[in-house]
Write a protein that holds these residues in place. Structure first.
Motif, PDB file in Angstrom:
ATOM      1  N   UNK A 101       0.830  -1.201   0.000  1.00 46.88           N
ATOM      2  CA  UNK A 101       0.000   0.000   0.000  1.00 46.88           C
ATOM      3  C   UNK A 101       0.870   1.259   0.000  1.00 46.88           C
ATOM      4  N   UNK A 102       1.914   1.266   0.812  1.00 47.85           N
ATOM      5  CA  UNK A 102       2.816   2.428   0.872  1.00 47.85           C
ATOM      6  C   UNK A 102       3.610   2.550  -0.422  1.00 47.85           C
ATOM      7  N   UNK A 103       4.124   1.443  -0.917  1.00 47.95           N
ATOM      8  CA  UNK A 103       4.988   1.498  -2.101  1.00 47.95           C
ATOM      9  C   UNK A 103       4.226   1.973  -3.337  1.00 47.95           C
ATOM     10  N   UNK A 104       2.971   1.533  -3.468  1.00 49.41           N
ATOM     11  CA  UNK A 104       2.210   1.861  -4.679  1.00 49.41           C
ATOM     12  C   UNK A 104       1.159   2.938  -4.427  1.00 49.41           C
ATOM     13  N   UNK A 105       1.204   3.546  -3.237  1.00 51.85           N
ATOM     14  CA  UNK A 105       0.256   4.606  -2.903  1.00 51.85           C
ATOM     15  C   UNK A 105      -1.175   4.163  -3.216  1.00 51.85           C
ATOM     16  N   UNK A 106      -1.505   2.992  -2.695  1.00 49.81           N
ATOM     17  CA  UNK A 106      -2.763   2.349  -3.037  1.00 49.81           C
ATOM     18  C   UNK A 106      -3.482   1.963  -1.752  1.00 49.81           C
ATOM     19  N   UNK A 107      -4.626   2.554  -1.519  1.00 47.34           N
ATOM     20  CA  UNK A 107      -5.370   2.220  -0.300  1.00 47.34           C
ATOM     21  C   UNK A 107      -5.946   0.811  -0.400  1.00 47.34           C
ATOM     22  N   UNK A 108      -5.797   0.047   0.663  1.00 45.23           N
ATOM     23  CA  UNK A 108      -6.409  -1.281   0.695  1.00 45.23           C
ATOM     24  C   UNK A 108      -6.951  -1.506   2.107  1.00 45.23           C
ATOM     25  N   UNK A 109      -8.014  -2.266   2.200  1.00 41.03           N
ATOM     26  CA  UNK A 109      -8.498  -2.670   3.525  1.00 41.03           C
ATOM     27  C   UNK A 109      -7.638  -3.839   3.973  1.00 41.03           C
ATOM     28  N   UNK A 110      -6.911  -3.681   5.083  1.00 43.19           N
ATOM     29  CA  UNK A 110      -5.944  -4.695   5.506  1.00 43.19           C
ATOM     30  C   UNK A 110      -6.505  -5.580   6.608  1.00 43.19           C
ATOM     31  N   UNK A 111      -6.433  -6.872   6.401  1.00 35.66           N
ATOM     32  CA  UNK A 111      -6.799  -7.828   7.446  1.00 35.66           C
ATOM     33  C   UNK A 111      -5.677  -7.811   8.495  1.00 35.66           C
ATOM     34  N   UNK A 112      -6.037  -7.891   9.797  1.00 30.94           N
ATOM     35  CA  UNK A 112      -5.005  -7.640  10.824  1.00 30.94           C
ATOM     36  C   UNK A 112      -4.156  -8.848  11.244  1.00 30.94           C
ATOM     37  N   UNK A 113      -3.758  -9.711  10.320  1.00 32.87           N
ATOM     38  CA  UNK A 113      -2.909 -10.852  10.689  1.00 32.87           C
ATOM     39  C   UNK A 113      -1.430 -10.506  10.611  1.00 32.87           C
ATOM     40  N   UNK A 114      -0.612 -11.258  11.368  1.00 31.48           N
ATOM     41  CA  UNK A 114       0.843 -11.102  11.275  1.00 31.48           C
ATOM     42  C   UNK A 114       1.510 -12.470  11.319  1.00 31.48           C
ATOM     43  N   UNK A 115       2.725 -12.521  10.796  1.00 32.39           N
ATOM     44  CA  UNK A 115       3.576 -13.703  10.961  1.00 32.39           C
ATOM     45  C   UNK A 115       4.310 -13.530  12.282  1.00 32.39           C
ATOM     46  N   UNK A 116       4.158 -14.479  13.187  1.00 29.49           N
ATOM     47  CA  UNK A 116       4.785 -14.340  14.516  1.00 29.49           C
ATOM     48  C   UNK A 116       6.311 -14.352  14.425  1.00 29.49           C
ATOM     49  N   UNK A 117       6.833 -14.927  13.352  1.00 29.03           N
ATOM     50  CA  UNK A 117       8.291 -15.012  13.195  1.00 29.03           C
ATOM     51  C   UNK A 117       8.860 -13.649  12.775  1.00 29.03           C
ATOM     52  N   UNK A 118       8.290 -13.062  11.739  1.00 35.46           N
ATOM     53  CA  UNK A 118       8.795 -11.767  11.253  1.00 35.46           C
ATOM     54  C   UNK A 118       8.432 -10.622  12.194  1.00 35.46           C
ATOM     55  N   UNK A 119       7.335 -10.802  12.915  1.00 35.51           N
ATOM     56  CA  UNK A 119       6.914  -9.782  13.886  1.00 35.51           C
ATOM     57  C   UNK A 119       7.920  -9.688  15.044  1.00 35.51           C
ATOM     58  N   UNK A 120       8.697 -10.742  15.242  1.00 37.25           N
ATOM     59  CA  UNK A 120       9.569 -10.810  16.422  1.00 37.25           C
ATOM     60  C   UNK A 120      10.916 -10.114  16.238  1.00 37.25           C
TER      61      UNK A 120
END
Ligand code: SF4
Length: 328
Positions: A165-184
């Protein structure tokens, strides 16, 4: 190798795997996040998109999938006539867990003018509720083919969605999931590491939060990071993704140094995916011996999920190594 499990004592696991893969016409596919011993005996090691393509193309009768459950399900969706086995059926994914199909369906119904562009890290049911699947190596190419005025729901990884969304300046409705590995990954520890290796670039997977991605010199999928490592002129790279990818880097580039980005207090193992780690040589042997546990998908559900995956494969055509998320 001698097995440690009591029921397998005395069995040469590696020799048995070699015998069974030949006798049963098996192709062994492994994700970059698998243990080195599983990567080393696989017929093919790759990222989600590459493995999906291999699963669709193989002539083998059995696909032994060393990865997590949603990946093995993709193999079954694309190759229903084949037997698909997963060494440990508990190898799930925090992104899949974060997106229960009933809630996703209700969310879609609440936004009927949006299409669902969905990361491949989700259940077969969520794929069946989606319009187009993406992987981290195909997301950019696919997003750019969707008309600018088309509203989009992106799930289940809010960090990948936010990055796009930031890279392409494109609004999207984001589902609130995360990868616990990359989040850490820890920004503080990453900056300490960077200070110790001032000339080393940082390569990050887009499942990382912005606090990590914003410091990266390169953002991309596992195969994209691997290609970046091959192309870089320096000899040291800081890698912010699941650290088992470093095994392939060291095999391909023994003269370069790869340093895993730290998580937590800098000493934890929180960047090793606990789901991927469930697969072992012993479990692979047992699954080949018994052709179990198997992936089974009801045909109506499979066809619905295949539709969104086929769209990905069509739209991502030629994207591996070219249409990756690329440098920021
Ligand atoms: S690394 Fe993250 S996204 Fe990948 S399988 Fe593990 S939990 Fe899921």
């Amino acid at each position: 190798m001698t097995a440690q499990h009591p029921s397998l004592v005395g069995i040469d696991i590696r020799a048995e795997i070699e015998r069974l893969r030949r006798e049963k016409n098996v192709v062994i596919l492994a994700h970059y996040y698998q243990k080195p011993e599983l990567q080393d005996l696989a017929d093919f090691v790759g990222d989600s998109l590459e493995l999906s393509r291999k699963a669709a193309e193989t002539d083998a009768e059995v696909i032994a999938f060393c990865g997590v459950k949603f990946m093995a399900e993709v193999a079954k969706i694309l190759s229903p006539e084949k037997t698909v086995i997963l060494p440990d059926m508990n190898a799930g994914c925090s992104l899949e867990d974060a997106c229960p199909p009933a809630r996703f369906k209700a969310f879609r119904e609440a936004h009927p003018d949006h299409i669902a562009l969905t990361y491949i890290n989700c259940s077969t049911e969520v794929k069946a509720l989606s319009d187009i699947i993406v992987t981290s190596s195909s997301a950019e190419t696919i997003l750019q083919q969707i008309p600018k005025d088309q509203k989009i729901i992106f799930g289940p990884d809010r960090h990948l969605g936010g990055y796009l969304s930031r890279k392409f300046n494109r609004e999207m409705l984001l589902w609130p999931g995360v990868c616990i590995v990359h989040e850490a990954f820890s920004e503080t520890e990453l900056l300490k590491l960077k200070a110790q290796h001032p000339g080393a670039p940082i390569a990050a997977h887009p499942e990382c939060p912005p606090t990590i991605v914003d410091h990266a010199d390169y953002v991309g999928s596992t195969s994209g990071i691997l290609n970046y490592a091959k192309a870089m002129t320096g000899d040291t790279l800081i890698v912010a993704t699941e650290p088992h990818i470093i095994h392939q880097m060291q095999l391909a580039m023994p003269d370069k140094t790869f340093i895993g980005a730290p998580g937590g207090d800098g000493n934890c193992n929180c960047n090793i995916c606990p789901y991927m780690a469930l697969n072992t040589l012993e479990k692979l042997y047992i699954s080949l011996r018994d052709l179990s546990p198997r992936i089974e998908i009801e045909e109506g559900l499979r066809l619905k999920a295949k539709h969104s995956l086929d769209r990905m494969l069509e739209m991502a055509s030629g994207s591996v190594g070219k249409g990756d998320l690329g440098a920021k």
